[in-house]
Design an enzyme around this catalytic site. Structure first.
Site, short mmCIF file in Angstrom:
data_model
loop_
_atom_site.label_atom_id
_atom_site.label_comp_id
_atom_site.label_asym_id
_atom_site.label_seq_id
_atom_site.Cartn_x
_atom_site.Cartn_y
_atom_site.Cartn_z
N VAL B 11 -0.48 1.60 8.11
CA VAL B 11 0.71 2.50 7.65
C VAL B 11 -0.11 3.93 7.41
CG1 VAL B 11 2.30 0.91 6.63
CG2 VAL B 11 0.34 1.49 5.13
N CYS B 12 0.80 4.74 7.28
CA CYS B 12 0.24 6.25 7.02
C CYS B 12 -0.41 6.29 5.65
CB CYS B 12 1.25 7.26 7.27
SG CYS B 12 1.28 7.37 9.21
N PRO B 13 -1.28 7.27 5.14
CA PRO B 13 -2.00 8.16 6.12
C PRO B 13 -3.21 7.53 6.80
CG PRO B 13 -2.89 8.22 3.99
CD PRO B 13 -1.68 7.04 3.82
#
Lengths: 351, 75
Positions: B11-13
């Protein structure tokens, strides 16, 4: 009832759609201030605040909507805001972000969302209620900043809007980065809605307008507030367990609409897929969700209810919450990302 | 020889965090192929590349919510 469903869903659908297409992420905006030293998205959150403040005080002047006046629960806001900030980094999104990412098919966000509902319901109705109520009992008599300063709210509306406007102009005047774009595959409206990159300030403008619209639409169903995520989230879970219809209001359909709107936006642009993160991320999402639910409940709102709505009313609660959301986000970002980056950098230097 | 960075599922970041880390040890002109499936990275990776002076030689959506971007190291 029908009115409640329709008005709530419409507002939610629009919001979910705009958030997904605009890649609007509050935790990202707060985090990037220290992680990427980039304040563009953070400024976008203030564009939402400024636009909304104009709209809601205009509506307030006409008498269509009224604002509460029950003091500023400072201790709850400080403690809850800090905890919420930590929680949203672990959860991988703020409360709204979690709702809309669930609509994109992120399993981790489903886990965080369940944790968030549980944590918020525990604090509103369950075993954490005593602790939450205790924190919320420390109140000042003033609710609003303009009340303390003894000026018209319009003074603050003008000051904040001017300041934000100047910063936006400064940002837009910076030389444009040559950002690589994917090949365009759609045309016309489909391109704009389901493919184009939206400028963060355009997204923020749209969110501001939706946030203004939320007030009268919600008021017509007997709920006098704007966008809010935490209470509806807690209430959905509690409703499912108790079957108590009184827990269902405009907000319930707002959050369901956010989920649906994001799903439509993601599906339409080929960005929906069930995605499972690794175990450690799932664990963090679960823990983050629960503490985010507790934090939002004692802070009196999440990064939307406090960070965008109470702040636009110039309630002390909104602005102090933003400060502690930021601090919590930074502490959690330091321990989950920055510290590791520094270690890796040190190792590669030594090698 | 191009280096491949698999961040699918992250998942981001994290796709961007990993990319920044991976590019440090590369030489100028070398290519980094990043596979990712976090929607927000479609915004953050090209932006980072532009700001850092890396060239993007390819950026494609290869499947539903799956992207591949090739970054050629600049300075």
């Amino acid at each position: 009832m029908l009115q409640m469903i329709v008005f709530g869903i419409i507002c939610g659908l629009l919001l979910g759609f705009v958030l997904q297409r605009g890649r609007f992420c509050v935790v990202g905006a707060y985090r990037d201030l220290i992680l990427a030293k980039d304040g563009r998205m953070f400024l976008a959150t203030f564009v939402v605040i400024a636009i909304q403040s104009i709209g809601v005080y205009a509506l307030n002047d006409t008498g269509i909507i009224q604002f509460g006046n029950d003091g500023f629960p400072w201790l709850g806001t400080i403690v809850g805001g800090f905890i919420f900030g930590i929680g949203m980094v672990l959860a991988g999104g703020c409360a709204t972000g979690t709702w809309y990412r669930a609509g994109e098919g992120m399993i981790g966000s489903w886990v965080a969302l369940f944790g968030y509902m549980l944590g918020a319901a525990m604090t509103k109705y369950g075993v954490w209620k005593a602790a939450g109520d205790n924190l919320l009992s420390y109140r000042t008599s003033d609710t609003y900043i303009h009340e303390t300063l003894n000026v018209s709210p319009w003074v603050l509306v003008i000051v904040v809007t001017t300041l934000v406007g100047l910063l936006v102009i400064r940002e837009l005047r910076k030389p444009k980065l040559p950002i690589f774009k994917m090949k365009q595959k759609k045309t016309g409206l489909a391109h704009i809605l389901f493919e184009k990159r939206w400028h963060p300030f355009v997204t923020a403008l749209l969110i501001g307008l939706i946030a203004i619209m939320a007030w009268p639409l919600s008021a017509m169903t007997g709920r006098m507030f704007g966008l809010g995520i935490t209470a509806p989230s807690a209430n959905i879970l509690t409703f499912l367990i108790t079957g108590d219809n009184a827990l269902i209001d405009w907000g319930t359909f707002l959050v369901l609409g956010i989920f649906l709107g994001a799903f439509i936006a993601a599906k339409g642009s080929g960005e929906f897929r069930w995605r499972l993160p690794d175990m450690k991320t799932l664990r963090n999402n679960a823990i983050g969700g629960v503490i985010m639910g507790f934090g939002a409940s004692v802070a009196g709102g999440c990064t939307i209810g406090n960070g965008l709505v109470n702040s636009a009313l110039f309630a002390w609660q909104g602005w102090i919450a933003i400060v502690f959301f930021l601090l919590g986000t930074w502490v959690a970002t330091y321990f989950t990302i920055i510290r590791k980056q520094k270690k890796t950098a040190a190792i590669s230097k030594a090698a | 020889m191009a280096k491949v960075l698999e961040t699918t599922g992250m998942v981001c970041p994290f796709p961007l965090v990993e990319a920044k880390e991976a590019i440090v040890d590369m030489t100028k002109g070398e290519e980094l192929i990043i596979n990712f499936d976090c929607t927000q990275a479609t915004e953050s990776i090209p932006r980072w590349a532009a700001a850092e002076g890396h060239e993007i030689t390819e950026f494609e959506q290869i499947d539903d919510a799956k992207w591949r971007i090739i970054v050629k190291k600049g300075n």
